[in-house]
Design a protein around this motif. Structure first.
Motif, short mmCIF file in Angstrom:
data_model
loop_
_atom_site.label_atom_id
_atom_site.label_comp_id
_atom_site.label_asym_id
_atom_site.label_seq_id
_atom_site.Cartn_x
_atom_site.Cartn_y
_atom_site.Cartn_z
N MET A 84 0.84 -1.20 0.00
CA MET A 84 0.00 0.00 0.00
C MET A 84 0.87 1.25 0.00
O MET A 84 1.88 1.29 0.70
CB MET A 84 -0.87 0.03 1.26
CG MET A 84 -1.63 -1.23 1.55
SD MET A 84 -2.53 -1.18 3.11
CE MET A 84 -1.22 -1.19 4.33
N SER A 85 0.44 2.26 -0.78
CA SER A 85 1.14 3.54 -0.76
C SER A 85 0.29 4.61 -1.41
O SER A 85 -0.54 4.32 -2.26
CB SER A 85 2.47 3.44 -1.52
OG SER A 85 3.13 4.70 -1.47
N SER A 86 0.51 5.84 -1.00
CA SER A 86 -0.15 6.97 -1.66
C SER A 86 0.71 7.50 -2.80
O SER A 86 0.24 8.29 -3.61
CB SER A 86 -0.43 8.08 -0.65
OG SER A 86 0.77 8.50 -0.05
N ARG A 87 1.95 7.04 -2.87
CA ARG A 87 2.88 7.54 -3.90
C ARG A 87 3.31 6.40 -4.78
O ARG A 87 4.30 5.72 -4.50
CB ARG A 87 4.11 8.15 -3.25
CG ARG A 87 3.80 9.29 -2.33
CD ARG A 87 5.02 9.75 -1.59
NE ARG A 87 5.33 8.81 -0.50
CZ ARG A 87 6.33 8.92 0.34
NH1 ARG A 87 7.18 9.91 0.21
NH2 ARG A 87 6.51 8.06 1.30
N LEU A 88 2.58 6.17 -5.87
CA LEU A 88 2.91 5.06 -6.77
C LEU A 88 2.80 5.49 -8.23
O LEU A 88 1.77 6.00 -8.65
CB LEU A 88 1.93 3.90 -6.56
CG LEU A 88 2.06 3.07 -5.32
CD1 LEU A 88 0.89 2.09 -5.22
CD2 LEU A 88 3.37 2.31 -5.31
N SER A 89 3.86 5.26 -8.98
CA SER A 89 3.79 5.44 -10.42
C SER A 89 3.39 4.10 -11.04
O SER A 89 3.44 3.05 -10.40
CB SER A 89 5.16 5.87 -10.96
OG SER A 89 6.08 4.80 -10.84
N ASP A 90 3.00 4.13 -12.31
CA ASP A 90 2.64 2.88 -12.99
C ASP A 90 3.84 1.94 -13.05
O ASP A 90 3.68 0.73 -12.93
CB ASP A 90 2.11 3.17 -14.40
CG ASP A 90 0.73 3.82 -14.37
OD1 ASP A 90 0.04 3.69 -13.33
OD2 ASP A 90 0.36 4.46 -15.36
N LYS A 91 5.04 2.48 -13.24
CA LYS A 91 6.24 1.64 -13.27
C LYS A 91 6.44 0.96 -11.92
O LYS A 91 6.77 -0.22 -11.85
CB LYS A 91 7.47 2.46 -13.63
CG LYS A 91 8.74 1.61 -13.68
CD LYS A 91 9.99 2.44 -13.78
CE LYS A 91 11.25 1.64 -13.77
NZ LYS A 91 11.38 0.63 -12.75
N GLU A 92 6.25 1.72 -10.84
CA GLU A 92 6.41 1.14 -9.50
C GLU A 92 5.39 0.03 -9.26
O GLU A 92 5.72 -0.99 -8.66
CB GLU A 92 6.27 2.22 -8.43
CG GLU A 92 7.46 3.15 -8.35
CD GLU A 92 7.21 4.31 -7.41
OE1 GLU A 92 8.13 4.62 -6.63
OE2 GLU A 92 6.11 4.90 -7.44
N LEU A 93 4.17 0.22 -9.73
CA LEU A 93 3.16 -0.84 -9.58
C LEU A 93 3.67 -2.14 -10.18
O LEU A 93 3.59 -3.20 -9.55
CB LEU A 93 1.85 -0.44 -10.26
CG LEU A 93 1.00 0.59 -9.54
CD1 LEU A 93 -0.12 1.08 -10.45
CD2 LEU A 93 0.41 0.01 -8.28
#
Length: 129
Positions: A84-93
């Motif tokens: 879980m995070s509020s700071r996620l880019s599509d790459k990080e996902l």
């Protein structure tokens, strides 16, 4: 009757811990809590949870490192893992999925939806006797 379904929720935000813990307890799960990455491993050993809900950005040991260590552990590698995070880019996902996360959630989210998704994956808890 088998072992009750248990979830371990790890987040440094008391509000997130309270909301998720209440939602899972209301649904009939046993719930453990940890507030940082170091505490996770003591709680994992004590609770042997069916699911681990893990904040990515935490003090001491971050969620990415915890994820790697959990998925490398012979006994815990099959634990259902929600990052879980509020700071996620599509790459990080995509990166977190490759690390072994079963689900990656963006905050804010509806705790009831998280409970439903985890329940679909690990099964609903048995009703109390």
């Amino acid at each position: 009757m088998g072992k009750r379904k248990t979830v371990l929720i790890v987040d440094d935000s008391p509000a997130i811990l309270d909301a998720l813990s209440a939602a899972f307890e209301d649904a009939g799960y046993d719930v453990g809590e940890a507030r940082d990455g170091e505490e996770v491993f003591r709680k994992m050993a004590a609770l042997d949870p069916d699911a681990l809900l893990l904040d990515i950005y935490m003090p001491k040991i971050n969620g990415t490192d915890v994820c790697r260590l959990v998925k490398a552990h012979p006994h815990w590698k099959k634990t259902y893992l929600v990052l879980m995070s509020s700071r996620l880019s599509d790459k990080e996902l995509a990166d977190y999925r490759r690390l072994g996360a079963d689900v990656v959630l963006r905050k804010p989210f509806d705790p009831a939806e998280v409970v439903a998704a985890v329940g679909e994956a690990i099964g609903a808890p048995e009703p109390a006797a």
